[in-house]
Design a protein around this motif. Structure first.
Motif, short mmCIF file in Angstrom:
data_model
loop_
_atom_site.label_atom_id
_atom_site.label_comp_id
_atom_site.label_asym_id
_atom_site.label_seq_id
_atom_site.Cartn_x
_atom_site.Cartn_y
_atom_site.Cartn_z
N GLY A 65 0.80 -1.22 0.00
CA GLY A 65 0.00 0.00 0.00
C GLY A 65 0.84 1.26 0.00
O GLY A 65 0.31 2.37 0.10
N PHE A 66 2.13 1.11 -0.10
CA PHE A 66 3.06 2.24 -0.24
C PHE A 66 4.24 1.74 -1.05
O PHE A 66 4.43 0.53 -1.22
CB PHE A 66 3.50 2.81 1.12
N GLY A 67 5.03 2.68 -1.56
CA GLY A 67 6.18 2.27 -2.37
C GLY A 67 6.97 3.46 -2.86
O GLY A 67 6.80 4.58 -2.39
N MET A 68 7.81 3.18 -3.82
CA MET A 68 8.67 4.21 -4.40
C MET A 68 7.90 4.94 -5.49
O MET A 68 7.23 4.33 -6.32
CB MET A 68 9.93 3.58 -5.00
N PHE A 69 8.01 6.27 -5.46
CA PHE A 69 7.41 7.11 -6.49
C PHE A 69 8.42 7.35 -7.60
O PHE A 69 9.62 7.40 -7.36
CB PHE A 69 7.06 8.49 -5.91
N SER A 70 7.91 7.55 -8.80
CA SER A 70 8.74 8.10 -9.87
C SER A 70 8.69 9.60 -9.72
O SER A 70 7.61 10.20 -9.65
CB SER A 70 8.20 7.70 -11.24
N ALA A 71 9.85 10.22 -9.64
CA ALA A 71 9.94 11.68 -9.55
C ALA A 71 10.15 12.22 -10.95
O ALA A 71 11.11 11.84 -11.63
CB ALA A 71 11.09 12.08 -8.63
N VAL A 72 9.22 13.08 -11.37
CA VAL A 72 9.32 13.68 -12.70
C VAL A 72 9.26 15.20 -12.55
O VAL A 72 8.52 15.72 -11.71
CB VAL A 72 8.20 13.18 -13.65
N PRO A 73 10.07 15.93 -13.32
CA PRO A 73 9.98 17.38 -13.26
C PRO A 73 8.59 17.82 -13.72
O PRO A 73 8.00 17.21 -14.62
CB PRO A 73 11.04 17.86 -14.26
N LYS A 74 8.06 18.85 -13.08
CA LYS A 74 6.76 19.36 -13.50
C LYS A 74 6.81 19.74 -14.97
O LYS A 74 7.79 20.31 -15.44
CB LYS A 74 6.34 20.54 -12.64
N GLY A 75 5.77 19.36 -15.70
CA GLY A 75 5.72 19.62 -17.13
C GLY A 75 6.40 18.57 -17.96
O GLY A 75 6.51 18.70 -19.18
N SER A 76 6.88 17.50 -17.33
CA SER A 76 7.58 16.41 -18.03
C SER A 76 6.92 15.08 -17.67
O SER A 76 6.17 15.00 -16.70
CB SER A 76 9.05 16.38 -17.62
N GLU A 77 7.20 14.07 -18.43
CA GLU A 77 6.75 12.72 -18.10
C GLU A 77 7.94 11.80 -17.83
O GLU A 77 7.76 10.63 -17.55
CB GLU A 77 5.91 12.15 -19.25
#
Length: 181
Positions: A65-77
Motif C-alpha cells: 500500500g506504499f512504495g517508491m514514487f517516480s519523480a518527474v519534473p513538472k511539465g515532463s513525463e
C-alpha cells in the motif's frame, strides 16, 4: 489498455511530481541499474534483473500500500529519480529511500526535495511513528543527503541483512518528525 496503480497518491513539490511508476519509467531504471552508479544500491544488474527489480517496485505498492514514487519534473513525463517508501519482507523497519536515475540531475537537490516530501508523507499521511534510511557506508552523497534532511545515525538500530557477504552493513539514519524541534 495500460494498467496503472489507481490508488497511488500523487505528491507535489516545488519542482517535482511524485507519481506511481509506469512502464515508460523502466528504461531509465534499467539504465541506472546497468551502470556503476548503482553500486551502492545492489547494482550493477543485468537488464533482466533490473527489469525484475522495477516490477518489484510496482508490486510493492500492491502488496504494502506504499512504495517508491517516480519523480518527474513538472511539465515532463520523464522519471529522473525513484524516491519513496520501502519495506521488503526482510527489512527490519520501513524506509524512505532514493535513487537519482538521471546522472545530469545529481547534485541539484532533486533527491532532497522528493525525500523531504516522502518523509513528511510517511509521518503525516501514512501514520508511521518512525522513518529510517538504510545507506551503504561508502555512499558519501547519500549520507550527506540524510544529514541534510535532519536524519541522525542510529547505531542501535538493526540494519537489513546484506545478501552479498563482501559488502559492509548498511548504516541506519533515523528521520525526525517534520516540524519537531
Amino acid at each position: 489498455m495500460t494498467p496503472h496503480l489507481a490508488d497511488t497518491p500523487v505528491l507535489e513539490t516545488e519542482r517535482l511530481t511524485l507519481r506511481a511508476p509506469v512502464l515508460a519509467d523502466a528504461d531509465n531504471f534499467v539504465a541506472f541499474y546497468g551502470s556503476e552508479r548503482s553500486t551502492h544500491v545492489g547494482g550493477p544488474l543485468t537488464p533482466r534483473a533490473a527489469w525484475n527489480f522495477f516490477a518489484t517496485e510496482l508490486g510493492h505498492w500492491a502488496l504494502r500500500g506504499f512504495g517508491m514514487f517516480s519523480a518527474v519534473p513538472k511539465g515532463s513525463e520523464t522519471a529522473i529519480a525513484m524516491v519513496g517508501h520501502w519495506q521488503p519482507v526482510d527489512w527490519p523497519e520501513r524506509e524512505v529511500g532514493w535513487l537519482v536515475l538521471d546522472p545530469d540531475c545529481e547534485g541539484k537537490g532533486i533527491a532532497h526535495e522528493a525525500a523531504r516530501a516522502c518523509v513528511d508523507h510517511a509521518y503525516r499521511v501514512l501514520g508511521w511513528d518512525t522513518v529510517v534510511s538504510y545507506i551503504d557506508p561508502r555512499n558519501a552523497r547519500s549520507i550527506a543527503l540524510a544529514r541534510r534532511l535532519g536524519a541522525q545515525r542510529d547505531d542501535d538500530a538493526t540494519p537489513p541483512m546484506r545478501r552479498e557477504a563482501d559488502l559492509p552493513a548498511a548504516l541506519v539514519f533515523r528521520h525526525p518528525v517534520p516540524g519537531a524541534a
